[in-house]
Design an enzyme around this catalytic site. Structure first.
Site, short mmCIF file in Angstrom:
data_model
loop_
_atom_site.label_atom_id
_atom_site.label_comp_id
_atom_site.label_asym_id
_atom_site.label_seq_id
_atom_site.Cartn_x
_atom_site.Cartn_y
_atom_site.Cartn_z
CE LYS A 183 -3.35 -2.73 -0.29
NZ LYS A 183 -4.21 -3.38 0.64
C1 PLP Z 1 -5.25 -4.50 0.90
C2 PLP Z 1 -6.71 -4.40 0.81
C3 PLP Z 1 -7.53 -4.70 1.90
C4 PLP Z 1 -7.04 -5.36 3.15
O1 PLP Z 1 -6.04 -4.69 3.82
P1 PLP Z 1 -5.24 -5.46 4.97
O2 PLP Z 1 -4.54 -4.38 5.72
O3 PLP Z 1 -4.29 -6.40 4.26
O4 PLP Z 1 -6.19 -6.20 5.81
C5 PLP Z 1 -8.88 -4.46 1.78
N1 PLP Z 1 -9.42 -3.98 0.66
C6 PLP Z 1 -8.67 -3.70 -0.42
C7 PLP Z 1 -9.34 -3.14 -1.65
C8 PLP Z 1 -7.30 -3.93 -0.39
O5 PLP Z 1 -6.56 -3.69 -1.48
#
Ligand code: PLP
Length: 383
Positions: A183
């Site tokens: 992210k």
């Molecule tokens: C990465 C992601 C999540 C989950 O995030 P985590 O921190 O790994 O639990 C949820 N929704 C979307 C669209 C994502 O890309």
């Protein structure tokens, strides 16, 4: 051909970040504490949200939210199938039913038009996704949900730094961010629950730590009773200070990261414009700042004469990593075989699910890396 493998994503971790984590480890306080509190404060300031609760992941935030909304058997939650599996899994684990809204074919996001037919008397929440760093058509979606009296929660995992009509995503309403390593900033694993509703924030804070209403840090520093009692059964989803120090430091660089991402994305767009087999995404009008979390292309599989999976495999042979965000959730094994979802119910989702591919994009990439990707793409498609 490139000599070394180019991954599709890589976190930007500096030597100073590593030293700062070391300092936390040496400090004697490594779980939720002063660093987490500071990260929450800085995050609130950056996004402009009233409350921010740091968590172990965005998935944890979604779990707590469904719990806080009291969602369970007999309830329905509207969300796209073009999303990460976590939201849909949690809806099912809560005993509720996911109702999939199709997406706009070119932004990959739900719209008021695709959400409209999904409402029923059982609908308890609408969870749109801001995709790839662009903003969903939030104002219209919010108006629609408010009109029906149903809470709307934004999956903002891709949207740290995204602006919707001039405002940060998360500044208003309720949004959940992710700090997974791919992210826009990372804490290793982590998430932030943002809301402008004090009651929701308090409930989430309580549920994240055994339902005690205070966490270990509160007990230590704020003189609250160490004999705090369970107000309701809760979970164990707090963020550690080891993670939070990374978040604090990364947040200071997020604008710089996004600027780097934007420059790379612009070069991709320029260089790929002549590649007829690749169809770019459209950027919604509401997006006044794109956070460029992902650079997604769609393969015109008829023109290219190969499948998307073959395209990805061929790029890998040329040392180019790619990602797939996302394979439609409703067509995955469990959802087909156990829940009975069929191919054909979500045409735009399915069309994209067979064609999308995320090309490498991360702040420490260079323009030369982009050129390597473009060259490999051209070779794969031309050869
Ligand atoms: C990465 C992601 C999540 C989950 O995030 P985590 O921190 O790994 O639990 C949820 N929704 C979307 C669209 C994502 O890309």
């Amino acid at each position: 051909m490139r000599k070394d493998f180019l991954p599709f994503s890589r976190p930007s971790i500096s030597e100073e970040d590593i030293s700062a984590v070391g300092e936390v480890l040496r400090s004697g306080w490594i779980t939720t504490g002063p660093k987490t509190a500071a990260f929450e404060r800085d995050f609130r300031e950056y996004v402009g949200c009233r409350h921010g609760v740091a968590l172990a992941s965005a998935t944890a935030g979604m779990h707590l939210l469904l719990k806080a909304l009291g969602i369970g058997p007999g309830d329905e939650v509207i969300t796209p199938s073009m999303t990460w599996v976590s939201t849909v899994n949690l809806i099912v684990l809560a005993g509720a039913t996911p109702v999939f809204a199709d997406i706009d074919r070119d932004t990959l996001m739900v719209t008021p038009e695709t959400v409209a037919p999904c409402f029923s008397s059982r609908t308890k929440a609408v969870i749109p996704v801001h995709f790839a760093g662009a903003s969903a058509n939030l104002s219209a979606l919010r108006k629609q949900a408010a009109h029906k009296g149903i809470p709307l929660v934004e999956d903002a995992a891709h949207a740290l730094g995204t602006h919707h009509r001039g405002a940060h995503v998360g500044a208003e309403g309720t949004a959940i961010f992710s700090f997974h390593p791919i992210k826009n900033i990372t804490t290793g694993e982590g998430g932030m629950f943002c809301t402008d509703d004090a009651e929701t924030a308090e409930r989430i804070s309580r549920l994240k730590f055994h339902g005690l209403g205070v966490d270990a840090y509160d007990r230590e520093t704020q003189g609250r009773s160490p004999q705090a009692q369970v107000l309701e059964p809760g979970y164990k989803y707090n963020m550690t200070d080891v993670a939070a120090i990374l978040g604090l430091r990364q947040l200071r660089r997020v604008n710089q990261f996004i600027q780097k991402r934007r420059g790379l994305a612009e070069r991709y767009m320029e260089r790929l414009a002549e590649v007829d087999e690749l169809l770019p995404l459209a950027i919604s009008e509401d997006t006044t700042q794109h956070a460029w979390h992902l650079f997604i292309v769609r393969l015109d599989i008829h023109r290219a004469g190969i499948s998307r999976d073959e395209f990805m495999a061929e790029l890998k042979k040329k040392n180019i990593g790619t990602g797939l965000h996302f394979r439609a959730v409703h067509l995955q094994k469990y959802y087909r075989e156990v829940m009975g979802f069929r191919q054909g119910i979500l045409p735009h989702t399915e069309w994209n699910s067979d064609r999308i591919c995320s090309l490498p994009l991360f702040p420490d990439m260079t323009f030369e890396d982009v050129d390597d990707v473009v060259e490999a793409v051209k070779e794969v498609l031309g050869g």
